[in-house]
Scaffold this motif. Structure first.
Motif, PDB file in Angstrom:
ATOM      1  N   ARG A  38      -5.910   5.601  -8.936  1.00 19.01           N
ATOM      2  CA  ARG A  38      -6.218   6.204  -7.633  1.00 19.01           C
ATOM      3  C   ARG A  38      -7.501   7.011  -7.692  1.00 19.01           C
ATOM      4  O   ARG A  38      -8.311   6.974  -6.773  1.00 19.01           O
ATOM      5  N   ARG A  94      -2.110   7.351 -11.234  1.00 15.53           N
ATOM      6  CA  ARG A  94      -3.003   8.462 -10.897  1.00 15.53           C
ATOM      7  C   ARG A  94      -4.446   8.151 -11.301  1.00 15.53           C
ATOM      8  O   ARG A  94      -5.379   8.416 -10.544  1.00 15.53           O
ATOM      9  N   SER A 132       0.832  -1.201   0.000  1.00 17.39           N
ATOM     10  CA  SER A 132       0.000   0.000   0.000  1.00 17.39           C
ATOM     11  C   SER A 132       0.865   1.248   0.000  1.00 17.39           C
ATOM     12  O   SER A 132       0.435   2.304   0.418  1.00 17.39           O
ATOM     13  N   ARG A 187     -10.387   4.706  -7.582  1.00 20.03           N
ATOM     14  CA  ARG A 187     -10.620   4.180  -6.223  1.00 20.03           C
ATOM     15  C   ARG A 187     -11.361   5.209  -5.375  1.00 20.03           C
ATOM     16  O   ARG A 187     -12.216   4.868  -4.575  1.00 20.03           O
ATOM     17  N   LYS A 188     -11.018   6.482  -5.554  1.00 15.28           N
ATOM     18  CA  LYS A 188     -11.679   7.553  -4.798  1.00 15.28           C
ATOM     19  C   LYS A 188     -13.142   7.664  -5.176  1.00 15.28           C
ATOM     20  O   LYS A 188     -13.981   8.005  -4.355  1.00 15.28           O
ATOM     21  N   SER A 214       2.517   4.520  -1.120  1.00 14.93           N
ATOM     22  CA  SER A 214       2.084   5.600  -1.998  1.00 14.93           C
ATOM     23  C   SER A 214       3.269   6.075  -2.823  1.00 14.93           C
ATOM     24  O   SER A 214       4.309   6.424  -2.276  1.00 14.93           O
TER      25      SER A 214
END
Length: 162
Positions: free
Chosen positions: A156, A153, A109, A159-160, A111
């Protein structure tokens, strides 16, 4: 092994999928080209698994085929991993590096980017000398790194949105 030999042995996973999307939609290469802004020749190279598309190209194709970019990125990642496994030591260093980042990203995980880095783009003028294992990176490898960062990006953001 020359670059052309490498390209002949790339995994067909993504290329086959892109061709299937195009034919399912009943589109000719020229139509996809007109809608995406990509040349028919480059689309053909993608479909024949002679070149792996950038995430930017995938984004354009996703819009034309009306599919989620996440789907194409995931298939691209599978293609990169499979290609490196097929080629072994003969795999281009840029693909090996991308494969390692994909495997690492899936297994941790960690970043890779902070929010304040979201608009940063690697440029040769910003980085006088990027190296990996003591070997300077080529322009193609820097471009591959940019493409990979863009795919992270996008994933991500998806996922948001969930």
């Amino acid at each position: 092994m020359s670059n052309m030999e490498n390209r002949k042995t790339m995994s067909p996973i993504l290329g086959s999928h892109l061709k299937q999307l195009r034919t399912t939609k009943g589109l000719k290469l020229a139509e996809v080209s007109n809608r995406s802004g990509l040349t028919p020749q480059i689309i053909s190279l993608y479909e024949r698994a002679l070149r792996i598309p950038s995430t930017e190209a995938l984004s354009k194709l996703a819009k034309v085929y009306d599919v989620e970019i996440k789907e194409l990125i995931q298939i691209r990642e599978l293609t990169v991993v499979d290609t490196v496994e097929l080629l072994g030591d003969d795999a281009p260093p840029s693909l090996k590096n991308e494969r390692n980042m994909i495997v690492h990203a899936r297994s941790s995980s960690v970043s890779f980017l902070r929010e304040d880095q979201a608009d940063y783009v690697l440029k040769e003028s910003d980085t006088p000398q990027w190296e990996v294992d003591g070997t300077p990176l080529s322009e193609e490898e820097l471009k591959d790194a940019q493409d990979y960062i863009r795919s992270i990006r996008i994933m991500r953001e998806m996922r948001k949105d969930k």
